[in-house]
Design a protein around this motif. Structure first.
Motif, PDB file in Angstrom:
ATOM      1  N   PRO A  90       0.834  -1.209   0.000  1.00 33.90           N
ATOM      2  CA  PRO A  90       0.000   0.000   0.000  1.00 33.90           C
ATOM      3  C   PRO A  90       0.862   1.249   0.000  1.00 33.90           C
ATOM      4  CG  PRO A  90      -0.132  -1.117   2.104  1.00 33.90           C
ATOM      5  CD  PRO A  90       0.705  -1.970   1.207  1.00 33.90           C
ATOM      6  N   ILE A  91       0.449   2.206  -0.785  1.00 32.44           N
ATOM      7  CA  ILE A  91       1.172   3.479  -0.847  1.00 32.44           C
ATOM      8  C   ILE A  91       0.386   4.474  -0.011  1.00 32.44           C
ATOM      9  CG2 ILE A  91       1.919   5.352  -2.379  1.00 32.44           C
ATOM     10  CD1 ILE A  91       2.109   3.278  -4.603  1.00 32.44           C
ATOM     11  N   PRO A  92       1.054   5.142   0.906  1.00 29.42           N
ATOM     12  CA  PRO A  92       0.354   6.123   1.734  1.00 29.42           C
ATOM     13  C   PRO A  92      -0.197   7.259   0.856  1.00 29.42           C
ATOM     14  CG  PRO A  92       2.579   5.752   2.540  1.00 29.42           C
ATOM     15  CD  PRO A  92       2.438   4.993   1.276  1.00 29.42           C
ATOM     16  N   LYS A  93      -1.319   7.792   1.247  1.00 35.68           N
ATOM     17  CA  LYS A  93      -1.974   8.823   0.462  1.00 35.68           C
ATOM     18  C   LYS A  93      -1.217  10.149   0.504  1.00 35.68           C
ATOM     19  CE  LYS A  93      -6.600   7.048   0.696  1.00 35.68           C
ATOM     20  NZ  LYS A  93      -7.978   7.271   1.065  1.00 35.68           N
TER      21      LYS A  93
END
Length: 95
Positions: A90-93
């Motif tokens: 997951p890529i942080p927003k």
């Protein structure tokens, strides 16, 4: 009397002979061109319905097998898609 002249009796015999042959040929033509009897039509329809029933059962089984195969393929594709999503990082927003 010349060769081209025929007696009235000969003309009558030729007419009756032609009438008989014409009647026989007409009867034969009618016999071979008329529709089959009702019993024959019913028998043909019964045979056709049995044949169509067999074909429809075959088509139903084929459709059933194909739908099952397609369901398995879609389920496998959904699982693979889910596995790929779980393996992603997951890529942080706010990045």
């Amino acid at each position: 009397m010349s060769m081209h002249e025929t007696s009235p009796t000969g003309k009558r015999a030729a007419f009756i002979s032609g009438l008989i042959w014409g009647g026989l040929l007409g009867a034969a033509a009618v016999f071979f061109t008329t529709a089959p009897s009702g019993k024959k039509i019913v028998q043909q329809m019964q045979q056709e319905s049995i044949s169509l029933k067999g074909k429809s059962e075959d088509l139903f089984q084929t459709a059933k097998r194909k739908s099952i195969d397609l369901t398995h393929q879609l389920t496998a594709a959904a699982r693979n898609d889910q596995e790929e999503k779980e393996q992603m990082i997951p890529i942080p927003k706010d990045y």
